[in-house]
Design a protein around this motif. Sequence first.
Motif, PDB file in Angstrom:
ATOM      1  N   GLU A   1       0.835  -1.204   0.000  1.00 17.86           N
ATOM      2  CA  GLU A   1       0.000   0.000   0.000  1.00 17.86           C
ATOM      3  C   GLU A   1       0.868   1.252   0.000  1.00 17.86           C
ATOM      4  O   GLU A   1       2.051   1.228   0.355  1.00 17.86           O
ATOM      5  CB  GLU A   1      -0.913   0.004   1.234  1.00 17.86           C
ATOM      6  N   ASN A   2       0.238   2.357  -0.399  1.00 22.13           N
ATOM      7  CA  ASN A   2       0.887   3.669  -0.344  1.00 22.13           C
ATOM      8  C   ASN A   2       0.394   4.422   0.887  1.00 22.13           C
ATOM      9  O   ASN A   2      -0.713   4.174   1.385  1.00 22.13           O
ATOM     10  CB  ASN A   2       0.550   4.495  -1.592  1.00 22.13           C
TER      11      ASN A   2
ATOM     12  N   HIS B   1       5.809  10.663   1.639  1.00 23.01           N
ATOM     13  CA  HIS B   1       4.969   9.696   0.942  1.00 23.01           C
ATOM     14  C   HIS B   1       5.788   8.433   0.697  1.00 23.01           C
ATOM     15  O   HIS B   1       6.916   8.512   0.198  1.00 23.01           O
ATOM     16  CB  HIS B   1       4.483  10.268  -0.404  1.00 23.01           C
TER      17      HIS B   1
ATOM     18  N   THR C   1       9.241   9.773  -0.804  1.00 23.81           N
ATOM     19  CA  THR C   1       9.257  11.102  -1.403  1.00 23.81           C
ATOM     20  C   THR C   1       8.935  12.123  -0.321  1.00 23.81           C
ATOM     21  O   THR C   1       7.906  12.010   0.354  1.00 23.81           O
ATOM     22  CB  THR C   1       8.223  11.221  -2.536  1.00 23.81           C
TER      23      THR C   1
ATOM     24  N   THR D   1       5.701   4.815  -1.258  1.00 24.29           N
ATOM     25  CA  THR D   1       5.051   4.034  -2.316  1.00 24.29           C
ATOM     26  C   THR D   1       5.350   2.556  -2.094  1.00 24.29           C
ATOM     27  O   THR D   1       6.491   2.185  -1.810  1.00 24.29           O
ATOM     28  CB  THR D   1       5.588   4.463  -3.689  1.00 24.29           C
ATOM     29  N   ALA D   2       4.315   1.740  -2.223  1.00 21.30           N
ATOM     30  CA  ALA D   2       4.476   0.281  -2.109  1.00 21.30           C
ATOM     31  C   ALA D   2       5.250  -0.082  -0.840  1.00 21.30           C
ATOM     32  O   ALA D   2       6.348  -0.641  -0.901  1.00 21.30           O
ATOM     33  CB  ALA D   2       5.158  -0.270  -3.345  1.00 21.30           C
TER      34      ALA D   2
ATOM     35  N   ARG E   1      11.773   4.584  -2.459  1.00 22.22           N
ATOM     36  CA  ARG E   1      10.311   4.638  -2.492  1.00 22.22           C
ATOM     37  C   ARG E   1       9.740   5.751  -1.610  1.00 22.22           C
ATOM     38  O   ARG E   1       8.511   5.878  -1.478  1.00 22.22           O
ATOM     39  CB  ARG E   1       9.754   3.290  -2.033  1.00 22.22           C
TER      40      ARG E   1
ATOM     41  N   THR F   1       0.857   8.450   3.212  1.00 22.02           N
ATOM     42  CA  THR F   1       1.448   9.784   3.361  1.00 22.02           C
ATOM     43  C   THR F   1       1.361  10.195   4.824  1.00 22.02           C
ATOM     44  O   THR F   1       0.332  10.024   5.463  1.00 22.02           O
ATOM     45  CB  THR F   1       0.715  10.823   2.493  1.00 22.02           C
TER      46      THR F   1
ATOM     47  N   LYS G   1      13.688  12.605  -3.229  1.00 19.70           N
ATOM     48  CA  LYS G   1      13.282  11.199  -3.286  1.00 19.70           C
ATOM     49  C   LYS G   1      14.409  10.320  -2.760  1.00 19.70           C
ATOM     50  O   LYS G   1      15.586  10.534  -3.054  1.00 19.70           O
ATOM     51  CB  LYS G   1      12.931  10.806  -4.716  1.00 19.70           C
TER      52      LYS G   1
END
Lengths: 114, 113
Positions: free
Chosen positions: B17-18, B75, B62, B77-78, B60, B20, B57
């Motif tokens: 899942e992502n 954030h 950010t 990602t994955a 993964r 933030t 970055k």
Amino acid sequence: DVKVTQSSRYLVKRTGEKVFLECVQDMDHENMFWYRQDPGLGLRLIYFSYDVKMKEKGDIPEGYSVSREKKERFSLILESASTNQTSMYLCASSAPMGRRPPLHFGNGTRLTVT
Amino acid sequence: TQLLEQSPQFLSIQEGENLTVYCNSSSVFSSLQWYRQEPGEGPVLLVTVVTGGEVKKLKRLTFQFGDARKDSSLHITAAQPGDTGLYLCAGAPINNAGNMLTFGGGTRLMVKP
């Protein structure tokens, strides 16, 4: 790699005892810090030092004192431990703040005051 | 009330899942750092952002610094189980003569396999 070493991982002390927490860094950093970490409150600065024999109060200095007799060593002293000083204590060091350097932390000392 | 407010305080998600994480303040910061702390260890610096609007970055992850330098986001990602830990933002308030860092309350992330 910078290494910041805290002398004890766990300490259990009684109310009223004098407690010493020791911290040593091996990178010749000018700045050293003591924080306490409590759930939901993040890290709160107790004292910091920017040179040997120099010290400045942080946000929560009450009940604590510090000593920096040598550049590599910064000690936190609880003159008379109280139960509300039960916490995780983290020592950190850094190069001079003007260059926005990272803080390098030790692995912490978990102090319980009973 | 803390100078830096992090949200959410806790986050439990599944691998892949992502997510933030937010770090907000009404104060302006000259720079902002993100740290990750794993159990039994001290926090370790992930990134420093210094320019309003800056995006950095790290694989993964950010990181973004708000245009007005009052807020930041992280954030992922994955997400992987290895991302599990306590994420702390720390800022140097621009009106603080000593330029000392102030920390947010942290976001505790658990990524389940």
